[in-house]
Write a protein that holds these residues in place. Structure first.
Motif, short mmCIF file in Angstrom:
data_model
loop_
_atom_site.label_atom_id
_atom_site.label_comp_id
_atom_site.label_asym_id
_atom_site.label_seq_id
_atom_site.Cartn_x
_atom_site.Cartn_y
_atom_site.Cartn_z
N HIS A 121 30.75 41.33 26.29
CA HIS A 121 32.10 41.08 25.77
C HIS A 121 32.17 40.79 24.28
CE1 HIS A 121 36.32 40.07 25.92
NE2 HIS A 121 36.13 38.80 25.69
N ASN B 26 37.27 42.72 31.07
CA ASN B 26 38.69 42.63 30.72
C ASN B 26 39.31 44.00 30.49
OD1 ASN B 26 36.92 42.33 28.28
ND2 ASN B 26 38.88 42.60 27.21
N HIS B 27 38.53 44.97 30.02
CA HIS B 27 39.14 46.28 29.75
C HIS B 27 39.56 47.00 31.02
CE1 HIS B 27 38.95 46.89 25.34
NE2 HIS B 27 38.11 45.86 25.46
N ASP C 182 33.44 46.26 31.39
CA ASP C 182 33.91 47.06 30.25
C ASP C 182 33.25 48.44 30.23
OD1 ASP C 182 35.71 45.12 29.56
OD2 ASP C 182 34.89 44.73 27.56
N ASP D 45 29.22 46.42 28.60
CA ASP D 45 30.10 47.02 27.59
C ASP D 45 29.69 48.44 27.20
OD1 ASP D 45 29.96 43.86 27.14
OD2 ASP D 45 31.94 44.57 26.56
N HIS E 7 31.17 38.68 32.60
CA HIS E 7 31.50 39.57 31.49
C HIS E 7 31.69 38.81 30.18
CE1 HIS E 7 33.02 42.78 29.09
NE2 HIS E 7 34.10 42.08 28.81
MN LIG Z 1 35.17 42.74 27.09
#
Ligand SMILES: [Mn+2]
Length: 267
Positions: A223, A84-85, A49, A13, A150
């Protein structure tokens, strides 16, 4: 038991915080003052991320790409998982403001991405090379008995029941162009909190199921920030949080919430 393994570091992240990433890698001796790999045979895995919520997500991707080559040339390794980003950025890139069936909020994936910290600068600077890198990211890896992912979710099990099957299914999800499929892809990658109620270890609880299915004796994830989800004050973020009976390590130090990037040595 791993004998004479090269050092293994993880970080998660980074979220566009390029300067902060440089500082933690330099402090650990993994890069020099100019930002070039100096970690020799060390291994460094990023847990996704790279973009959004910070000023220079594309710059972070470029740095990870460059370090991957420099580390390999030096006998080390840089690995980079999908977050996810990156999926949300690609969804905004591919579908823009097209309505997403079942979503109430306006402006489709573009609007959703912006509400979750998407930066126009990153979307504008996203080249085919960056996009090709994103869609080739694995979603999980087992490295020295550590299951690296993640998100703190069991939704990975919906992709497949081996590391290779999950990563192949994620690649297939990127190749799809059905907008409903992408909404489902985003949902799976963004889920969180699945391991919080597993303090008493059993083989079939969410953590046990993940480790038994994919391998490894400890699951490491980003995350869910330590600052927002694990009750660590921003000024007191110093190390990852082990939980779920010691089987899970959370390492997202919440750099965009006043915390920091935690570079964590596992081996
Ligand atoms: Mn994330």
């Amino acid at each position: 038991m791993i004998v004479d393994a090269a050092p293994l570091f993880v970080a998660a992240d980074v979220h566009g915080h390029r300067a902060e990433l440089h500082d933690v890698l330099r402090d650990a001796g993994l890069v020099d003052a100019a930002g070039r790999w100096s970690g020799r045979d060390a291994r460094l895995w990023f847990l996704g991320d790279y973009v959004d919520r910070g000023p220079d997500g594309i710059g972070v991707i470029a740095d990870v790409q460059r370090l991957t080559g420099q580390a390999a040339a030096a006998g080390g390794e840089v690995g980079a998982l999908l977050g996810n980003h990156e999926v949300q950025l690609m969804a905004a890139h591919l579908f823009g403001t097209a309505p997403v069936p079942g979503w109430d909020e306006p402006d489709g994936f573009r609007g959703g991405w912006a509400r979750f910290g998407g930066r126009d600068d990153d979307l504008r600077r996203l080249t085919d090379t960056h996009a090709a890198w994103i869609v080739s990211r694995p979603a999980m890896a087992v490295v020295d008995d550590h299951l690296l992912v993640h998100s703190d979710t069991t939704a990975y099990l919906e992709f497949g029941e081996s590391v290779a099957a999950v990563n192949a299914a994620v690649a297939a999800s990127f190749a799809g162009r059905d907008i409903r499929g992408w909404a489902e892809f985003c949902r799976r990658m963004s889920a969180r909190g699945a391991f919080r109620d597993s303090e008493t270890a059993t083989p079939d609880d969410p953590v046990g199921t993940m480790l038994r299915t994919y391998g490894g004796s400890m699951l490491v994830h980003g995350h869910s920030t330590l600052t927002k989800y694990f009750g660590v004050a921003p000024g007191e973020v110093a190390e990852g949080v082990r939980y779920a009976g010691g089987r899970v390590l959370a390492i997202d130090g919440g750099v965009y919430e006043g915390g920091r990037i935690l570079l964590t040595r596992l081996v």
